[in-house]
Every structure is written in C-alpha cells, then in structure tokens.
Design a protein around this motif. Structure first.
Motif, PDB file in Angstrom:
ATOM      1  N   ARG A  75       0.826  -1.207   0.000  1.00  0.00           N
ATOM      2  CA  ARG A  75       0.000   0.000   0.000  1.00  0.00           C
ATOM      3  C   ARG A  75       0.862   1.259   0.000  1.00  0.00           C
ATOM      4  O   ARG A  75       0.573   2.227  -0.716  1.00  0.00           O
ATOM      5  N   ASN A  79       0.797   3.958  -2.966  1.00  0.00           N
ATOM      6  CA  ASN A  79       0.437   5.340  -2.670  1.00  0.00           C
ATOM      7  C   ASN A  79       1.547   6.308  -3.068  1.00  0.00           C
ATOM      8  O   ASN A  79       1.278   7.410  -3.568  1.00  0.00           O
ATOM      9  N   GLN A 232     -11.514   4.546 -12.224  1.00  0.00           N
ATOM     10  CA  GLN A 232     -10.353   3.686 -11.998  1.00  0.00           C
ATOM     11  C   GLN A 232      -9.070   4.415 -12.382  1.00  0.00           C
ATOM     12  O   GLN A 232      -9.056   5.206 -13.319  1.00  0.00           O
ATOM     13  N   TYR A 252      -6.393   1.494  -8.668  1.00  0.00           N
ATOM     14  CA  TYR A 252      -7.253   2.152  -7.679  1.00  0.00           C
ATOM     15  C   TYR A 252      -8.673   2.238  -8.207  1.00  0.00           C
ATOM     16  O   TYR A 252      -8.899   2.228  -9.424  1.00  0.00           O
ATOM     17  N   LEU A 267      -9.604   7.887  -3.581  1.00  0.00           N
ATOM     18  CA  LEU A 267      -9.314   6.602  -4.213  1.00  0.00           C
ATOM     19  C   LEU A 267      -8.983   5.560  -3.158  1.00  0.00           C
ATOM     20  O   LEU A 267      -8.378   5.869  -2.126  1.00  0.00           O
ATOM     21  N   LYS A 268      -9.368   4.328  -3.440  1.00  0.00           N
ATOM     22  CA  LYS A 268      -8.955   3.195  -2.614  1.00  0.00           C
ATOM     23  C   LYS A 268      -8.124   2.243  -3.468  1.00  0.00           C
ATOM     24  O   LYS A 268      -8.484   1.963  -4.621  1.00  0.00           O
ATOM     25  N   PRO A 269      -7.013   1.746  -2.911  1.00  0.00           N
ATOM     26  CA  PRO A 269      -6.221   0.783  -3.666  1.00  0.00           C
ATOM     27  C   PRO A 269      -6.971  -0.533  -3.830  1.00  0.00           C
ATOM     28  O   PRO A 269      -7.519  -1.063  -2.863  1.00  0.00           O
TER      29      PRO A 269
END
Length: 458
Positions: A75, A79, A232, A252, A267-269
């Motif tokens: 992560r 990031n 995305q 993401y 955004l979320k991974p």
C-alpha cells in the motif's frame, strides 16, 4: 528533427530526414482528425498531445523506487507511486477538475502521451484526448448492474519511459521497432472514466467528471458531448524487484467515502501485482497479487464477479474478468497475437485451468515476445513478432497508424506506407526493408483487416 506546433490546431509537424534524403512532412494530430470538432467548440479548446519525446532523460529514478518496497508494504509503495503520478498534474480543487492532467502545464516533472492513439473510431476524442475502451458487462460493476456503460481513458508516460517512445517514433510515419525496451524507473499511469454514475454505482458519488466527445457519430450532432466519471486509476512501474516480469502493476477505484478535499484523491487501492503465479496449481492461493479485501462486496464478491481477476489475480473494476493486469500487458507485441489477441476469447472451466495457465498466464520478461510467430489478420504470412515490452499504448498506436495509412488519411495520402504495416517488410533481410513499389505494398496493406483491431483492448 524539428517540431512545430500550430496555434489552435493541435497539430504537430515533424520534419524527418528519410533514407532518400528527401524532406517529407509527417503530420501528427492530437485528436481524431476525421471525426473532428463537436458543434459549439473551437479548435483552441481541443486536446493537445505531448509528443516531444526526449532522446535522453535528466530525470533520476523516482524516489519511491528507492525508498519503498512493495514486498514489505504494498500500500505504501502504491500510494507513493500515485503521488508521483499526480504531483503537478492536478491542483486539488473541485474547480480545477476540468483542466487537470494537462501535462504540458506540469512544472514538477515531464509526462507524455502515446502517438497515433488519435486515429480510428476508438481514437482520441476532442476535449481530453480520451480513447474508447471496453464497455462494462452485466454484473461487472455491481450485482445486478446492467452493462453497456462506455469506458474512456487516457494514459501517460514519465520522461524516463518517453525515451523509448523517442526511439520508436524518431520518424513518426516510419516507426523503428529495433529498440522497444523501457528503462528501469519508467512509470506509466492511466485515468479510466465510465459513463456509469452514482445512480447505479453508489461509490461514484461526487467523482471527478469530464465532458468528452463520446458520441461522435450521433444522428444529433449537438448531443455528441457527454459526461464521464472517474472510476479507476492504473499504474505500471518498471521495477527489477518484480522478478522475471520486471513490471509492477497497481490499480485504484474511486470511492466516495474517502475523506479528502481533493476529488482526485478519493481513491482506494484495489491491489498490486508483479507476476502471474504461473506455477500455481488449481486451488492454490496466488502470492504475486495482493487484493484489498475491504472492497469485498464493493468491487467484487457477488455471483457475477467472485474475484477481481482470473482465479484471484489482480484486475481493475473495468477490466476483463478472465484476464489480469500482468497477463494482458505482457501480451503487448506487434503484430499482436493472432491466437490470443491480448486476452482470452472465452472463459474456461477448471478442466482447462492448466492449459490456460500455460498458454496465457505465463511470466513474460521485458523484451520477451508473448507469441513469437504470428500473422497479420487477413494475411497468412508467418511473421516473427516484436515485443512492445508491456506497452499496449505503443501496440495500439501502431495498429491505429496502419489503419490510418490504409484509409489514406493525411499524411498517408502523400507519404509512403509505413513499413511496419506491410507483411513483406517482416520477412525481408534486413528486417523492415522493402524494395517493393508503393502499389505492391498498398495491396498488401489493404488485405489486412485493421478494423478488426479497432475494438478496445480491455
């Protein structure tokens, strides 16, 4: 080579010295020149591609490749890669969304676009240079959610990666495929927008919205421009720690519950991937893909989409469920595989697992060819393909170039046919030489079904 950008025309003219020492004008456009400008807009408002690729780079290896280790904290690595990609490309405000990712205005670092992505019906639209990709399928984005939402995207390469584009497109109208190999430190990222909205996909609430010229053949010309929402973000990194493949892929998804005043950072991974787990037996857990399990029941985990990618491998929400990030990009070559295209044509049940693994989910090394002996569609001449080193942008750009040449679109109404588009150039020695006259080469070119390659890859 000299380059000139004409004000308000989004046209770049390359003056290249050809083998004959004659001066030929190679005109490269930023957005689709045939489908043109939508009603109510002017040329000055059009997307302007950046194609002034550097022969050498002054950019150092990105810091995150030195400071971060995806095997310890995937992560943190992902990031850091996202921060590197976004820095200088967006200002963090809602008001700045429409003008974000105009890379010419980035004063932090240089980013570039892929050449020839403007041509064909799926080529770059007028406003943001987005290209048409695979529309969503039923149940892909949510349980019971109907498919058919259009997908449009745009990709970028950093200065390190752009040096490879400089070699390939030194003469944009006669590409050179002798050195398609990306240096360590190459970073590419892609923004993917969907015609879906939060009415059907709740997590898209307040997603960055771009207007785009997406209905270019509408019977009502004034309705060409429509809304698209960021769904995305993909990132690819040339990192030797990936092992044989040499590439790390991350993705993401936009998520409205991420607290940020910057709309692009909500955004979320989804996960990270650096290999195909090519040795895993059926039922064994994969170890070269990591998936964010917090997204279970959000981006996967229902009967129509049990996993993100094939058998637990990584793919993005908008991607083909029977493929993976690594396997799809690993198949990038020219000509593309006539057997597999860039993804399997159909799913297989468990009895076909081992064969699918051996055929498609192999670990491809940088510069290795996925399907070494193939042929152009519509022609039966066997040719030895050349690796595009995981770059579907170069592969697609070459295909669009050849399709444009077949249609005699400018500048190929006067310039010679690109040698890479003609099968006989691939069988001559030395490679890519062709003594046949233009009429003979055009006959070969016209026999190839370039329209079959116009379908979006994903």
């Amino acid at each position: 080579m000299r380059t000139k950008i004409f004000a308000g025309a989004a046209v770049i003219v390359f003056i290249a010295t050809l083998a004959s020492n004659a001066q030929a004008q190679c005109v490269v456009t930023s957005y689709n020149p045939v489908l043109g400008i939508p009603p109510g807009y002017t040329a000055e408002q059009g997307f302007k591609g950046r194609f002034d690729y550097p022969a050498v780079t002054t950019e150092k290896t990105p810091d995150f490749l030195i400071k971060e280790d995806f095997t310890n904290d995937w992560r943190s690595y992902l990031n850091a890669a996202l921060n590197y990609a976004f820095e200088g490309n967006e200002d963090g405000t809602e008001a700045g969304v429409p003008t974000a990712f105009r890379v010419q205005a980035n004063h932090k670092r240089n980013w570039y676009h892929g050449l020839w992505m403007d041509r064909t019906d799926s080529g770059r639209e007028f406003l943001h240079g987005l290209t048409s990709e695979r529309a969503s399928r039923d149940n892909q984005l949510g349980d019971g959610v109907h498919g058919g939402a259009p997908t449009w995207a745009i990709g970028f390469y950093n200065e390190i990666g752009a040096t490879t584009f400089a070699k390939v497109f030194k003469d944009p109208c006669q590409p050179d495929l002798s050195e398609v190999l990306f240096p360590i430190g190459t970073v590419s990222f892609k923004l993917l927008f969907s015609g879906a909205s939060d009415a059907t996909i709740p997590y898209l609430k307040d997603s960055p919205m771009w207007l785009a010229d997406i209905d270019r053949k509408s019977a009502t010309p004034t309705s060409r421009v429509g809304r698209l929402h960021l769904l995305q973000v993909d990132i690819a990194i040339r990192d030797p720690r990936a092992g044989k493949t040499g590439w790390v892929f991350g993705t993401y998804v936009y998520s409205d519950d991420v607290k940020s005043t910057d709309p692009w950072r909500r955004l979320k991974p989804v996960g990270l991937m650096w290999g195909n787990d090519a040795d895993k037996k059926l039922g064994e857990p994969v170890v070269q893909s990591v998936i964010n399990t917090d997204l279970h029941k959000v981006t996967y985990g229902w009967p129509g989409r049990l996993e993100m990618g094939w058998k637990g491998r990584l793919n993005g929400p908008l991607d083909n469920l029977i493929s993976s990030c690594q396997s799809c990009h690993g198949s990038a070559q020219f000509p593309r595989s006539a057997t597999f295209n860039n993804y399997p044509s159909a799913a297989v049940d468990d009895s076909g697992y081992n064969q699918r693994l051996a055929d498609y989910f192999r670990d491809i090394a940088p510069g290795e060819v996925f399907d070494p002996v193939t042929h152009f569609l519509g022609d039966t001449t066997p040719v030895h393909a050349i690796s595009m080193d995981y770059s579907l942008q170069i592969q697609t750009g070459l295909e669009h170039l050849c399709a444009s040449a077949k249609k005699k679109e400018k500048p190929f109404d006067t310039l010679d046919i690109p040698k890479v588009c003609v099968p006989s150039s691939w069988t001559n020695a030395p490679l890519m030489t062709n003594s046949a006259d233009q009429a003979t080469q055009r006959k070969e070119l016209n026999e190839i079904d370039w329209d079959a390659l116009n379908a979006p890859v994903r």
